[in-house]
Design an enzyme around this catalytic site. Structure first.
Site, PDB file in Angstrom:
ATOM      1  N   ARG A   1      18.747  21.879  -6.137  1.00  0.00           N
ATOM      2  CA  ARG A   1      17.803  22.816  -5.519  1.00  0.00           C
ATOM      3  C   ARG A   1      17.648  22.565  -4.021  1.00  0.00           C
ATOM      4  O   ARG A   1      17.116  23.415  -3.309  1.00  0.00           O
ATOM      5  CB  ARG A   1      16.425  22.675  -6.195  1.00  0.00           C
ATOM      6  CG  ARG A   1      16.432  23.105  -7.639  1.00  0.00           C
ATOM      7  CD  ARG A   1      15.168  22.681  -8.340  1.00  0.00           C
ATOM      8  NE  ARG A   1      14.000  23.394  -7.870  1.00  0.00           N
ATOM      9  CZ  ARG A   1      13.466  24.442  -8.471  1.00  0.00           C
ATOM     10  NH1 ARG A   1      14.018  24.920  -9.568  1.00  0.00           N
ATOM     11  NH2 ARG A   1      12.377  25.021  -8.005  1.00  0.00           N
TER      12      ARG A   1
ATOM     13  N   ASN B   1       4.904  22.013  -6.108  1.00  0.00           N
ATOM     14  CA  ASN B   1       5.825  22.927  -5.405  1.00  0.00           C
ATOM     15  C   ASN B   1       4.995  24.099  -4.907  1.00  0.00           C
ATOM     16  O   ASN B   1       4.101  24.552  -5.609  1.00  0.00           O
ATOM     17  CB  ASN B   1       6.873  23.498  -6.360  1.00  0.00           C
ATOM     18  CG  ASN B   1       7.842  22.461  -6.858  1.00  0.00           C
ATOM     19  OD1 ASN B   1       7.858  21.334  -6.380  1.00  0.00           O
ATOM     20  ND2 ASN B   1       8.640  22.834  -7.831  1.00  0.00           N
TER      21      ASN B   1
ATOM     22  N   GLU C   1      30.965  38.232   2.265  1.00  0.00           N
ATOM     23  CA  GLU C   1      30.694  37.077   1.406  1.00  0.00           C
ATOM     24  C   GLU C   1      31.592  35.891   1.798  1.00  0.00           C
ATOM     25  O   GLU C   1      31.141  34.750   1.847  1.00  0.00           O
ATOM     26  CB  GLU C   1      30.879  37.478  -0.063  1.00  0.00           C
ATOM     27  CG  GLU C   1      30.848  36.340  -1.071  1.00  0.00           C
ATOM     28  CD  GLU C   1      29.575  35.504  -1.049  1.00  0.00           C
ATOM     29  OE1 GLU C   1      28.617  35.860  -0.352  1.00  0.00           O
ATOM     30  OE2 GLU C   1      29.564  34.463  -1.719  1.00  0.00           O
TER      31      GLU C   1
ATOM     32  N   LYS D   1      30.199  32.316   3.021  1.00  0.00           N
ATOM     33  CA  LYS D   1      30.547  31.043   2.367  1.00  0.00           C
ATOM     34  C   LYS D   1      31.026  30.036   3.396  1.00  0.00           C
ATOM     35  O   LYS D   1      30.645  28.868   3.370  1.00  0.00           O
ATOM     36  CB  LYS D   1      31.657  31.226   1.340  1.00  0.00           C
ATOM     37  CG  LYS D   1      31.380  31.684  -0.044  1.00  0.00           C
ATOM     38  CD  LYS D   1      30.501  30.890  -0.937  1.00  0.00           C
ATOM     39  CE  LYS D   1      29.044  31.118  -0.662  1.00  0.00           C
ATOM     40  NZ  LYS D   1      28.370  32.148  -1.391  1.00  0.00           N
TER      41      LYS D   1
ATOM     42  N   GLU E   1      28.109  28.698   5.460  1.00  0.00           N
ATOM     43  CA  GLU E   1      27.201  27.865   4.676  1.00  0.00           C
ATOM     44  C   GLU E   1      27.729  26.465   4.435  1.00  0.00           C
ATOM     45  O   GLU E   1      26.998  25.501   4.580  1.00  0.00           O
ATOM     46  CB  GLU E   1      27.036  28.471   3.273  1.00  0.00           C
ATOM     47  CG  GLU E   1      26.031  29.523   3.104  1.00  0.00           C
ATOM     48  CD  GLU E   1      25.929  29.886   1.633  1.00  0.00           C
ATOM     49  OE1 GLU E   1      24.865  29.696   1.063  1.00  0.00           O
ATOM     50  OE2 GLU E   1      26.926  30.344   1.052  1.00  0.00           O
TER      51      GLU E   1
ATOM     52  N   HIS F   1      34.988  49.285  18.535  1.00  0.00           N
ATOM     53  CA  HIS F   1      33.656  49.590  19.067  1.00  0.00           C
ATOM     54  C   HIS F   1      32.961  48.350  19.630  1.00  0.00           C
ATOM     55  O   HIS F   1      31.748  48.363  19.801  1.00  0.00           O
ATOM     56  CB  HIS F   1      32.808  50.255  17.977  1.00  0.00           C
ATOM     57  CG  HIS F   1      33.466  51.481  17.433  1.00  0.00           C
ATOM     58  ND1 HIS F   1      33.525  52.653  18.139  1.00  0.00           N
ATOM     59  CD2 HIS F   1      34.165  51.692  16.288  1.00  0.00           C
ATOM     60  CE1 HIS F   1      34.207  53.548  17.437  1.00  0.00           C
ATOM     61  NE2 HIS F   1      34.603  52.981  16.311  1.00  0.00           N
TER      62      HIS F   1
ATOM     63  N   LYS G   1      18.683  25.838  -2.918  1.00  0.00           N
ATOM     64  CA  LYS G   1      19.264  26.748  -3.907  1.00  0.00           C
ATOM     65  C   LYS G   1      18.325  27.896  -4.238  1.00  0.00           C
ATOM     66  O   LYS G   1      18.746  29.033  -4.364  1.00  0.00           O
ATOM     67  CB  LYS G   1      19.610  25.964  -5.171  1.00  0.00           C
ATOM     68  CG  LYS G   1      20.287  26.780  -6.251  1.00  0.00           C
ATOM     69  CD  LYS G   1      21.683  27.176  -5.844  1.00  0.00           C
ATOM     70  CE  LYS G   1      22.402  27.999  -6.891  1.00  0.00           C
ATOM     71  NZ  LYS G   1      23.572  28.680  -6.306  1.00  0.00           N
TER      72      LYS G   1
HETATM   73  C1  F6R Z   1      24.618  31.787  -0.751  1.00  0.00           C
HETATM   74  C2  F6R Z   1      23.396  31.597  -1.432  1.00  0.00           C
HETATM   75  C3  F6R Z   1      22.189  32.326  -0.951  1.00  0.00           C
HETATM   76  C4  F6R Z   1      21.594  33.079  -2.130  1.00  0.00           C
HETATM   77  C5  F6R Z   1      20.260  33.739  -1.741  1.00  0.00           C
HETATM   78  C6  F6R Z   1      19.673  34.524  -2.908  1.00  0.00           C
HETATM   79  O1  F6R Z   1      25.668  31.060  -1.268  1.00  0.00           O
HETATM   80  O2  F6R Z   1      23.383  30.890  -2.376  1.00  0.00           O
HETATM   81  O3  F6R Z   1      22.484  33.209   0.087  1.00  0.00           O
HETATM   82  O4  F6R Z   1      22.519  34.023  -2.557  1.00  0.00           O
HETATM   83  O5  F6R Z   1      19.354  32.752  -1.354  1.00  0.00           O
HETATM   84  O6  F6R Z   1      19.416  33.707  -4.001  1.00  0.00           O
HETATM   85  P1  F6R Z   1      19.174  34.301  -5.442  1.00  0.00           P
HETATM   86  O7  F6R Z   1      20.442  34.946  -5.884  1.00  0.00           O
HETATM   87  O8  F6R Z   1      18.804  33.122  -6.278  1.00  0.00           O
HETATM   88  O9  F6R Z   1      18.069  35.297  -5.330  1.00  0.00           O
END
Ligand code: F6R
Length: 615
Positions: A27, A108, A488, A492, A495, A511, A610
């Protein structure tokens, strides 16, 4: 983001809590701590023993070495903290004691009015951290007169904000009190033992039976059972659910990183997502979670797809599918924007909320807003029992299994395929012909095998990453259905490797973006054999004329690709609409290998979590 695990039973709590923390690592966190209520030893004056550490769980595990006696006890709570209020220090790590060392909490969420509460508690309370959570511990203590649950209830009446909260008290070695508002908690039900956690992942090794707390609920968990109440002190019945994930899926299974394992999971989880959901004879899909009559489905004039990050790029794939197969106007919106603008919604609007975790706060808020405005709202979610899954009532699980790398991979693929199936289901009630529906289903069945062919190229893609690992910038180009794919792919790369990259629809280059092109700015472009092949080809020629290096993703058998590029990755051909299910994989592998080569923390990239449960 922050994670909670609590245990009460007949086994030593500490090893269970430590393993639970390891399972929560995905997480994202920056410090961790464990507290055990030692009801067996008298030598230790303070009955609750706590150990915390900054950094990885291994640092905490090191500090716990040789502390078995001190940390003895069959009840305990533990936490991974992702700093919000107060820096990353041991003092700020959870769990937090109140004044007398008897009451301890892990939390949390964010208590927004913690400053006022702190002031109100005044000089009688000594604070040792900068956190909002510690204020909450003292607030509960100030209401404590012998009944722990009531003290928690009363304290929570004065708070503003969100919480998933677990509390232990030295005078109550037989209970953990837990409360939830906006930050998930799930009770795990074992045999004479109970668990409480922020999600089901740390419970999989022990039990599959769970009960999800709802917002505004408070649970009292003992060794013999658990009771749930609302904040008016009324008992609330809970149903026990069975989760079909297993602990094995939540492990690396010999792969060096979760991200690589999850990339390689994709052929299998794609099959899980489509199993039983297509009907070849009728050339259609059946996603029961829609819970909508055919008449209502025909009455839908507009679809809005809301999501964040990678889920948003999957939603863009969904837009192409809904418009092409069903002819329904489809908008895609970033959830954090949707929730604060004035979206036009009527009773003919269907909103899909797309989320791996089912907990993303912006997506959840957007769901609530869309519901308030009268739309049909459905979830496309991975985590079973998550808040978005439950708040949308109906909806579809994507069956990707536990996704533990912060960077989402297999969830993207399965979200995309679920939207394609929904589009087919709507399309067959409109203009998609039986033949097209059947062709799509046939093509879909072939995807897992084609995915395997791409995965076999992992080593070759690693070599490519080595060749390009010295570059500081990348440009990703695609068109049509491959535009979300390059977005995407670029996402990736940023990230996990921290390399700057941008993604554009190739037709946009003239453009403005052409100005970036130079030998120092390699371009990764998708030029597979589809209706935009020739257009894409011209765009690549323009890039080459500006001396940028070109890596091309081309269809197997495309003999011209080599002459246009410095390097080519070949992918099997499929129907255009299904291309994202294949073409995303080489980009995931490129990002992964690049990150490993650059020595990045692949599964837990810096500054990311996460499940984004705070705004
Ligand atoms: C990218 C990634 C984040 C999630 C975003 C949405 O690899 O993991 O961009 O896609 O935080 O998260 P969820 O899908 O859990 O709503």
């Amino acid at each position: 983001m922050c994670g909670i695990i609590g245990y009460i039973g007949n086994k030593e709590a500490m090893p269970i809590l430590l393993q639970g923390l390891r399972r929560l690592e995905y997480r994202g966190y920056d410090s961790a701590g464990i507290a055990v209520l030692n009801d067996q030893e008298t030598k230790y004056k303070i009955q609750i023993q706590r150990i915390r550490a900054v950094g990885k769980i291994d640092a905490l595990a090191d500090k716990l070495k040789g502390k078995d006696k001190e940390m003895k006890g069959t009840i305990g709570i533990a936490h991974t903290r992702w700093a919000t209020h107060g820096g990353v220090t041991e003092e700020n790590a959870h769990p937090h004691f109140a004044c007398d060392g008897k009451l301890i909490i892990a939390h949390n969420g964010i208590i927004e009015n913690y400053r006022q509460l702190k002031e109100h508690l005044g000089a009688n309370h000594e604070f040792k951290s900068e956190t909002d959570t510690e204020v909450l511990a003292h607030l509960i203590e100030s209401h404590y007169t012998g009944d722990l649950r009531h003290a928690v209830e009363k304290a929570l009446m004065h708070t503003r904000g969100t919480y998933g909260l677990v509390v232990m008290h030295a005078d109550h070695p037989d209970k953990i009190v837990a409360a939830r508002l906006g930050s998930p908690l799930v009770v795990g039900i074992g045999d004479g033992e109970y668990y409480i956690a922020s999600d089901a992942t740390p419970l999989l090794a022990y039990t599959k039976k769970v009960a999800f707390l709802n917002d505004g609920e408070i649970a009292e968990i003992s060794r013999t059972g658990f009771e749930t109440y609302n904040l008016r002190d009324e008992s609330v019945a809970k149903c026990v659910e069975e989760i079909d994930w297993n602990d094995e899926q939540a492990q690396k299974q010999g792969y060096p990183h979760f991200m690589l394992k999850e990339i390689f999971d994709q052929p299998t989880v794609l099959e899980d997502a489509i199993r039983g959901r297509t009907n070849l004879e009728d050339g259609t899909a059946h996603l029961g979670g829609l819970s909508m009559s055919e008449e209502k489905m025909r009455g839908i004039h507009r679809i809005i797809l809301i999501a964040c990050g990678t889920a948003y790029y999957a939603a863009m794939v969904g837009k192409y599918a809904f418009e092409r197969l069903a002819g329904i106007t489809t908008e895609v919106d970033v959830a954090s924007e949707f929730r604060y603008r004035d979206p036009v919604i009527d009773e003919h609007t269907l909103v899909f909320a797309i989320s791996q975790s089912g907990e993303t706060i912006d997506t959840l808020a957007a769901v609530r807003e869309a519901k308030r405005r009268g739309a049909f709202v459905r979830g496309i979610v991975n985590v079973i029992g998550s808040t978005i899954a439950r708040e949308t009532g109906a909806g579809t699980y994507i069956h990707a299994g536990p996704e533990l790398a912060v960077a989402s991979t297999k969830a993207y693929i399965n979200m995309s395929v679920i939207m394609i199936l929904y589009a087919l289901q709507f399309g067959r009630l409109r203009h998609t012909t039986l033949a097209t529906g059947q062709r799509l289903i046939h093509a879909l069945m072939e995807i897992p095998e084609k995915m395997n062919k791409i995965l076999e190229q992992s080593e070759a893609i690693k070599k490519l990453a080595e060749k390009y690992s010295g570059y500081k910038n990348f440009l990703f180009l695609g068109r049509g259905i491959n535009y979300p794919v390059v977005l995407e792919g670029s996402h990736k790369l940023k990230e996990v490797s921290y390399i700057h990259s941008e993604a554009y629809p190739a037709g946009e280059m003239k453009h403005g973006v052409n100005a970036l092109l130079s030998p120092e700015f390699p371009v990764l472009a998708i030029m597979t054999k589809n209706q935009l092949y020739e257009k894409m080809r011209s765009n690549i020629e323009e890039v080459r004329a500006r001396k940028s290096k070109v890596i091309l993703l081309a269809s197997e058998g495309d003999t011209e690709a080599q002459s246009l590029a410095d390097d080519v990755i070949y992918v099997p051909q499929t129907m255009e609409l299904l291309e994202p299910l294949l073409n995303t994989i080489p980009l995931q592998l490129f990002a992964y290998h690049m990150a490993v080569l650059l020595g990045r923390d692949v599964d837990r990239p810096r500054n990311l979590a996460k499940s984004v449960t705070v705004e």
